[in-house]
Design a protein around this motif. Sequence first.
Motif, PDB file in Angstrom:
ATOM      1  N   LYS A 403       7.758   0.936   2.686  1.00 27.40           N
ATOM      2  CA  LYS A 403       7.330  -0.459   2.665  1.00 27.40           C
ATOM      3  C   LYS A 403       6.297  -0.735   3.755  1.00 27.40           C
ATOM      4  O   LYS A 403       5.308  -1.436   3.534  1.00 27.40           O
ATOM      5  CB  LYS A 403       8.539  -1.382   2.836  1.00 27.40           C
ATOM      6  CG  LYS A 403       9.401  -1.524   1.591  1.00 27.40           C
ATOM      7  CD  LYS A 403      10.468  -2.589   1.789  1.00 27.40           C
ATOM      8  CE  LYS A 403      11.281  -2.782   0.513  1.00 27.40           C
ATOM      9  NZ  LYS A 403      12.331  -3.826   0.690  1.00 27.40           N
ATOM     10  N   SER A 404       6.531  -0.154   4.932  1.00 28.11           N
ATOM     11  CA  SER A 404       5.569  -0.325   6.030  1.00 28.11           C
ATOM     12  C   SER A 404       4.227   0.290   5.672  1.00 28.11           C
ATOM     13  O   SER A 404       3.171  -0.271   5.972  1.00 28.11           O
ATOM     14  CB  SER A 404       6.119   0.316   7.304  1.00 28.11           C
ATOM     15  OG  SER A 404       7.317  -0.303   7.719  1.00 28.11           O
ATOM     16  N   LEU A 405       4.263   1.444   5.014  1.00 32.88           N
ATOM     17  CA  LEU A 405       3.028   2.109   4.614  1.00 32.88           C
ATOM     18  C   LEU A 405       2.279   1.278   3.578  1.00 32.88           C
ATOM     19  O   LEU A 405       1.047   1.153   3.646  1.00 32.88           O
ATOM     20  CB  LEU A 405       3.332   3.495   4.048  1.00 32.88           C
ATOM     21  CG  LEU A 405       2.120   4.273   3.518  1.00 32.88           C
ATOM     22  CD1 LEU A 405       1.158   4.600   4.660  1.00 32.88           C
ATOM     23  CD2 LEU A 405       2.560   5.550   2.809  1.00 32.88           C
ATOM     24  N   GLN A 406       2.991   0.718   2.640  1.00 27.02           N
ATOM     25  CA  GLN A 406       2.342  -0.098   1.611  1.00 27.02           C
ATOM     26  C   GLN A 406       1.634  -1.303   2.230  1.00 27.02           C
ATOM     27  O   GLN A 406       0.528  -1.667   1.805  1.00 27.02           O
ATOM     28  CB  GLN A 406       3.380  -0.550   0.580  1.00 27.02           C
ATOM     29  CG  GLN A 406       3.885   0.583  -0.303  1.00 27.02           C
ATOM     30  CD  GLN A 406       5.065   0.193  -1.167  1.00 27.02           C
ATOM     31  OE1 GLN A 406       5.713  -0.837  -0.937  1.00 27.02           O
ATOM     32  NE2 GLN A 406       5.360   1.003  -2.175  1.00 27.02           N
ATOM     33  N   ARG A 407       2.254  -1.919   3.235  1.00 23.60           N
ATOM     34  CA  ARG A 407       1.598  -3.030   3.927  1.00 23.60           C
ATOM     35  C   ARG A 407       0.339  -2.552   4.645  1.00 23.60           C
ATOM     36  O   ARG A 407      -0.690  -3.232   4.651  1.00 23.60           O
ATOM     37  CB  ARG A 407       2.566  -3.664   4.935  1.00 23.60           C
ATOM     38  CG  ARG A 407       3.687  -4.469   4.297  1.00 23.60           C
ATOM     39  CD  ARG A 407       4.374  -5.363   5.317  1.00 23.60           C
ATOM     40  NE  ARG A 407       5.015  -4.586   6.364  1.00 23.60           N
ATOM     41  CZ  ARG A 407       6.283  -4.196   6.323  1.00 23.60           C
ATOM     42  NH1 ARG A 407       7.044  -4.495   5.263  1.00 23.60           N
ATOM     43  NH2 ARG A 407       6.808  -3.506   7.325  1.00 23.60           N
ATOM     44  N   LEU A 408       0.421  -1.349   5.221  1.00 22.56           N
ATOM     45  CA  LEU A 408      -0.717  -0.785   5.935  1.00 22.56           C
ATOM     46  C   LEU A 408      -1.863  -0.484   4.979  1.00 22.56           C
ATOM     47  O   LEU A 408      -3.045  -0.772   5.281  1.00 22.56           O
ATOM     48  CB  LEU A 408      -0.286   0.485   6.659  1.00 22.56           C
ATOM     49  CG  LEU A 408      -1.047   0.888   7.937  1.00 22.56           C
ATOM     50  CD1 LEU A 408      -0.863  -0.170   9.002  1.00 22.56           C
ATOM     51  CD2 LEU A 408      -0.522   2.235   8.441  1.00 22.56           C
ATOM     52  N   LEU A 409      -1.537   0.073   3.813  1.00 23.40           N
ATOM     53  CA  LEU A 409      -2.567   0.402   2.824  1.00 23.40           C
ATOM     54  C   LEU A 409      -3.222  -0.853   2.266  1.00 23.40           C
ATOM     55  O   LEU A 409      -4.431  -0.859   2.002  1.00 23.40           O
ATOM     56  CB  LEU A 409      -1.953   1.246   1.696  1.00 23.40           C
ATOM     57  CG  LEU A 409      -1.451   2.639   2.104  1.00 23.40           C
ATOM     58  CD1 LEU A 409      -0.810   3.337   0.901  1.00 23.40           C
ATOM     59  CD2 LEU A 409      -2.588   3.475   2.649  1.00 23.40           C
ATOM     60  N   ARG A 410      -2.442  -1.887   2.085  1.00 22.04           N
ATOM     61  CA  ARG A 410      -3.027  -3.150   1.604  1.00 22.04           C
ATOM     62  C   ARG A 410      -3.994  -3.739   2.627  1.00 22.04           C
ATOM     63  O   ARG A 410      -4.932  -4.448   2.269  1.00 22.04           O
ATOM     64  CB  ARG A 410      -1.912  -4.158   1.292  1.00 22.04           C
ATOM     65  CG  ARG A 410      -1.177  -3.882  -0.004  1.00 22.04           C
ATOM     66  CD  ARG A 410      -0.363  -5.093  -0.446  1.00 22.04           C
ATOM     67  NE  ARG A 410       0.722  -5.393   0.480  1.00 22.04           N
ATOM     68  CZ  ARG A 410       1.943  -4.913   0.368  1.00 22.04           C
ATOM     69  NH1 ARG A 410       2.254  -4.100  -0.654  1.00 22.04           N
ATOM     70  NH2 ARG A 410       2.888  -5.246   1.248  1.00 22.04           N
ATOM     71  N   ALA A 411      -3.756  -3.382   3.907  1.00 21.47           N
ATOM     72  CA  ALA A 411      -4.657  -3.851   4.960  1.00 21.47           C
ATOM     73  C   ALA A 411      -5.889  -2.961   5.092  1.00 21.47           C
ATOM     74  O   ALA A 411      -6.755  -3.206   5.925  1.00 21.47           O
ATOM     75  CB  ALA A 411      -3.907  -3.915   6.292  1.00 21.47           C
TER      76      ALA A 411
END
Length: 416
Positions: A403-411
């Motif tokens: 989940k943390s990675l997905q937020r990072l990728l969206r950024a």
Amino acid sequence: MAAGAFAYLLAVTNRSSLGVATLEASERFAVSAAQLSTLAVAQLAVYAAMQVPVGLLLDRYGARILLVLGSVLMSVGQILVAVSVEISPAVVGRMLLGMGDAFIFISMIRLINGWYSGAKASRRQQLLTNIGQLGQAVSAIPFAALLHLQGWSIAFSTLSIVTLLLVVVSLVVVRDDREPDVHHHKVKSLKSVFSTLLVNSRHPGVRMAFWTHFTLQSATSVFILLWGYPFLVNGQGLSKELASLIIGSFVIMGFMVGPLVSTVCSKYPAIRDRAVVVVSLAIVLAWSLTIFGPEKVSILTLTLLVVVLSSSAPFSMIAFDYTRTFVKKSSLGATNGLVNIGGFLATFMAMFVAGLILDAVQQSQNSAGLDVGLYTALGFRWAMSVQFVVVAIGLTMYLVERKSLQRLLRAGITAV
């Protein structure tokens, strides 16, 4: 390259030799299951602790010297195990073995990168890694046969002597690089390495890799390196010969599943996450059917367990595909060392806790007036439940980091 594959094969043979000698070790040293587990735990703890120091030594001295040093340490460790009649010196021997083992795999990878690049290097890495894993079959079949026919001292002494031959092979055959000047690497300081580790460990993709290895690699290692053989013989009532063949069959599954994992990583990286989750749940399912089923499970259930556990290790290599995705090539070595620690950390913790549980169940049965041996079906039913805890912790943390990675990728942030 053949010398590197031979070195890794011997390292795996030495590493897994205790797995088929668990019953003999408990009789030889007259110790509890928890005390016996220290043989494997100490070995793996030293192996994990040596990952970063070995990387520094490899940069400074090259693969050839490290193969020699690792071979000597493994040989000395095994001869100490061979002559020990008490567990303390045997633990020291296994620690020396773990230290020597830590030099081998990373040196083989260094040899491949010194002689090949690009797709050739990738193909040879997969091939030589699979060849090295044949060491599991060597320990499970010919070594086990020698152990049962000639006894503890001769079996481990023979393995020590064969390992010592690797010193001669390394000195005569191995050359670090095809073009040494081109492949010269600047030595990094310990401060630089740990600074890089700190930065990389903050990336959720790296932490996903850690928990992938933690969850999937340990499921196989706990079974192969210590508790699988006595589980099959004492817990399930199989013959020693059949148990050895089952342990050896893990290599066959590795050759079959390995190319599938490579295809997933190279052609369908989007499904890596689902593969990790599916294999984790498969481990829970296989152990649930085994633990909560009849005391002696059916051959179908046992086959499912073996297939799942032997497939888990190849799928754990997805961890290193994550690091290649999210970490710069210049810092992959230190990061992969950190990720590699994850699987072995889970392994030696699970091994030790399983030993404590086996002891507790035995004491409970003895207190109830039952004259039982050290390893019983009921004991393994409870001891192997430790796998549920490992998967629960590992998979939960994996999903959190995803989940943390997905937020990072969206950024729009993709790498360290």
